[in-house]
Design an enzyme around this catalytic site. Structure first.
Site, PDB file in Angstrom:
ATOM      1  CE1 TYR A  92       0.593   0.007   4.458  1.00 32.14           C
ATOM      2  CE2 TYR A  92      -1.679  -0.645   4.748  1.00 32.14           C
ATOM      3  CZ  TYR A  92      -0.448  -0.363   5.282  1.00 32.14           C
ATOM      4  OH  TYR A  92      -0.277  -0.462   6.624  1.00 32.14           O
ATOM      5  CD  GLU A  93      -0.297   5.656   1.720  1.00 34.39           C
ATOM      6  OE1 GLU A  93      -0.117   6.417   0.758  1.00 34.39           O
ATOM      7  OE2 GLU A  93      -1.252   5.771   2.507  1.00 34.39           O
ATOM      8  N   GLY A  94       1.519   2.884  -2.674  1.00 37.07           N
ATOM      9  CA  GLY A  94       2.427   2.698  -3.816  1.00 37.07           C
ATOM     10  C   GLY A  94       3.247   1.452  -3.595  1.00 37.07           C
TER      11      GLY A  94
END
Lengths: 589, 589
Positions: free
Chosen positions: B438-440
């Site tokens: 997550y978050e890239g």
């Protein structure tokens, strides 16, 4: 929902082209194996795809029910086990004298791989039964064999290994379970065991417990351990079941993965059992099984990697996100499939280079197990066994480490969906994790390679690898089409020889210097073994290319990926290995 | 049962000796931070050890209850959240204008790390609120700030980020959620979002949803996305709660880990919201938050690694199995503790070299965030921001990859017990896994480093690392005590420069050549950054040694381990990087 399709074409490639089966067709069982391979693979694939795989997620979700000494398996497991036995799979490699089919391990290995891919929690029960079969086959008295083996071979009964105790895991010398003679040839066994896979379940009418225990006055440590067989239900003359033996499952563990495989706490309270093999030689008997079990655990890593790879590849071809860096591949779609992106391709190819390499290596090892048992020439038998001895820690540790790594790559390819239970790939990560630990942790495998296998017979085991590799390099060194593989192979074999010399020399001077690099040495050895395997596969692909270009192009591309992106790992490992023991020993904890 | 003790001594080491806080004591908040550090760390440690940690396993086991749009958190979470707010932790770094304490990020980072170690599922809710705070602080109108921020700062309300949709994960350009103006300055938002962490829960009386959506006629792709705020309950003038907004949690995901953190499917049905920032500039607003969020996700990897390390070390000191290779260390015990074995020490030191290196790096990055916001000299601000820009993908990806690796090492040290839920370490593996996604995803971080950060301003970001490293090497190159660190550091910096030149040149010619090696390049960069961090820590340890020999000896030993056993990884990575794009692109799928 995850998918699974047995990789039959690749099994055929290994059986027909990679293994020298045809050149050894006079070995008992080999010509049968060649003839029966296709229908056997198809029947096993059908069982695994249609019966075992559909209940894999069900099993993970439902888990097991424990109640008052009994364990209930998840929905569908009983029916699946029945189908497994009806297909004759438990008896596949067993001796015809006990109702077996006498087929070779190299054909059994694909079946094992498929079962591990489809449903590892399910597969453990018959896998352990096969270990028990081996123990009885090699070490049981004629009477014991006659009484217990036929129903083990048919799958009506199962067998389990009972080694671990709370204080005795890696260090089995600390086992405390006791056995005393009753006087009628049987023994009373008392003590507790933990982590007993399939120690109790509802799939079979009887369970044969193979138990490590100590006789009165036995020497301390591993030299005082004997092996016993205690059945859950006593077996009367003629084979019918008698009364319940005094052994009991006290509970099951709640685990990270393999939640449909019962991991039992067992208690033996003067359970009646029989000595298997000689008194105080239980560890030796256990180790003859252990080698087979370790290869099987390696195959668990491979099997989970294969199903993880298949799902990741499917997903990567379907999932549309972002445009390819060099311009849209599918301008009419909202985005390109993520297989267009180099970093996703890197992950997919890492997975494929592992699974196809591991398959060839595991089947080659199984083929050598067959030669060591079935060949008539004692020198061939010994050479084959040497190879098996050397490869066992590599197959166990590298294939399970990479099994976890590949399962994790599948989660990464799936992105957020990989973390969600419904999509099924996170289960492979959880199920794969224990394989790095059980049947000897991977650290123990590295020590086995470093301290037992490396030095054996002044390097005799080592030569079982280096000699065929040297011969292969010599054979292909003037073939320009093979230069891209042969040159780096020769270079990295040289690095491995450097590392081996360091390990052997360091190990003699100060064992800590060798032990500190053992895990890196096993990893380095594995990479070079895979380089050899991939170069061999590439040589076949070049030769057979025009008969099926798509298949052989894929092999060549995967070989090139392995050499370019994976094999370079050896150079860093060599530096870590030769750093010796100081960096880990000169620290106060 | 797992244990956790906040690593206060190491936080103090970084704050007092590693970071140049004293040299920058005129920067707003820094002298407060220095003065308050000890009581702050102790208070946060007490909350994390005594309140958050004891409910971590409970939360994992109980999970969440979803019923008709509501989510119930596990036993103890509500009380813990109350204690968290009462301690003033939500407002720690917030602006005093909105009720915050104005303390710097470099002192907040240890608090974040402790919360991640103690209970990551819990910590996500306040972590996301802080992201929402940043979005409103930087991009909200004065009216919005006045109406919504004070209760976000106090923790009475929480905030969430609503980006992902089923077809739009990595590729946010595919977002379909719509927003239409109502005419009174507000907007009607309609659409579905998935994977919304803390999108619904019972910890706060209101939840502020920050939503990416499209205005009518907006350009396609990321240039047509705007950011909106829609509260769960409307907020009246004066701040009291009004009616329920038309947004609803449709369900929660069943996940591999973080089972006590609600991952929500959200539906917005003409929900009333407010534009944050300019129309169609939502991605830009989101990215100002995203950098902070990415550092925070890196800290999740660090926090889980720290608690995994502590437990593995404790276990390795207590668990007795086998004898040391050089002879019994504790002949009176039944076996030696496994910390005696080199391979176990290798695992423990791998864990420690990571956690202590990651802590120093994360706190140094946070310190540069502070400088970039608080310093008065524009050049210092820019230099600091350059460093933060460069380190953000490294902190996010390397710290989360290693967070998973270290959690897995803890399981390995525990052996079979590591796989059993009761012992608690397998939870760290499951909880850590999502941070790589997550978050890239970490693959996206590698592309960010390779294509955005590497080339920015003709290498300006790169210089924010290479210049201080060169200065450090020059400073210490004539110090014989530092030679063991400076020589390899200089060598590996050279390798990284080679790799950087390859990536920059390849990226210009054919982006696939750079992208194929991006993950390896990020890994290699991380190793060299850690080498610099460890050499710096070693320099301090040599200087301060006599004041506390045990602590500084441990630092030196860990630095030596890192240089001997971890840093060599760069040489293999360099080979993989320079293999370019062909090995991954020349394959048909």
């Amino acid at each position: 929902m995850p998918v699974y399709k047995a990789p039959i074409r690749d099994f055929q490639f290994v059986l027909r082209e990679f293994l020298p089966l045809a050149a050894n067709k006079d070995v008992a069982g080999f010509s049968d194996a060649m003839e029966m391979a296709d229908p056997v693979l198809e029947a096993a694939a059908s069982l695994c795809e249609d019966v075992l795989f559909p209940i894999n997620q069900v099993g993970d979700k439902e888990g097991l029910k424990y109640s008052d000494g009994t364990v209930t398996t998840p929905t569908g497991f009983k029916e699946a086990y029945k189908a497994y036995c009806e297909g004759g799979w438990p008896s596949f490699t067993c001796d015809p004298a006990f109702g077996g089919q006498g087929l070779p391990e190299c054909l059994n290995l694909p079946i094992m791989e498929m079962a591990c891919s489809a449903n590892l929690s399910f597969g453990l029960t018959p896998g352990l039964s096969h270990g028990a079969y081996n123990a009885l086959f090699l070490h049981g008295s004629e009477e014991i064999q006659k009484r217990f083996m036929p129903k083990l071979v048919s799958g009506e009964w199962s067998g389990v290994m009972c080694l671990t105790e709370p204080q005795a895991g890696t260090d089995l010398g600390l086992v405390r379970t006791k056995a005393e003679t009753v006087g009628d040839g049987s023994y009373k066994i008392s003590g507790g065991k933990i982590f007993i896979s399939s120690g109790e379940h509802d799939l079979t009418e009887n369970i044969l417990h193979l138990i490590l225990a100590r006789l009165p006055g036995a020497p301390k440590g591993t030299k005082g351990i004997s092996l016993f067989l205690a059945p859950k239900f006593h077996v009367k003359e003629g084979g019918s079941l008698g009364e319940r033996n005094s052994l009991r499952c006290e509970g099951i563990e709640h685990k990270m993965g393999l939640t449909a495989s019962p991991t039992c706490v067992m208690h033996y309270d003067n359970a009646i059992g029989y000595l298997i093999g000689e008194p105080n030689k239980g560890m030796k008997a256990m180790f003859t099984m252990m080698n087979a079990a370790r290869i099987y655990v390696g195959v668990q890593g491979l099997g989970l990697a294969e199903v993880a790879y298949q799902n990741a590849l499917n997903y990567a071809k379907e999932r549309l996100q972002s445009r390819a860096l060099t311009g849209a591949k599918f301008p009419d779609k909202q985005a390109d499939p993520i297989i267009s992106h180099p970093d996703v391709r890197r992950m997919i190819l890492t997975m494929r280079a592992f699974t196809e390499g591991a398959r060839a290596l595991a089947m080659l090892t199984a083929f050598n197990v067959d030669l060591s048992h079935r060949h008539t020439d004692p020198q061939v038998k010994q050479d084959a066994d040497d190879f098996v001895q050397l490869m066992t820690p590599i197959v166990k540790a590298y294939l399970t480490d990479m099994g976890s790594a590949v399962a994790n790559l599948a989660v990464q390819v799936y992105g957020g969906y990989g973390f969600i239970k419904d999509y099924g790939v996170e289960q492979y990560v959880r199920d794969a994790r224990i394989a790095e630990i059980y049947e000897g942790t991977n650290g123990i495998q590295a020590l086995d390679l470093t301290f037992r296998k490396l030095s054996f017979g002044s390097g005799r085991y080592l030569r079982s690898f280096f000699h065929p590799v040297d011969a292969f390099i010599t054979e292909h060194k003037d073939n320009p089409a093979m230069a891209e593989f042969i040159k780096p192979l020769a270079k990295h074999v040289g690095y491995l020889q450097q590392a081996s010399i360091f390990m052997a020399t360091a190990g003699l001077k100060n064992p800590d210097d060798a032990a500190a690099g053992a895990t890196e040495y096993l990893r380095m050895f594995s990479l070079v073994v895979f380089a050899w395997i991939w170069a061999k596969q590439a040589a076949i692909a070049l030769k057979s290319h025009d008969s099926e270009p798509e298949f052989y192009d894929a092999k060549l591309a995967t070989a090139r990926f392995f050499f370019a992106k994976v094999l370079p790992g050896t150079t860093s490992l060599l530096q870590s290995i030769t750093a010796g023991g100081k960096p880990v020993m000169n620290v106060a904890f």
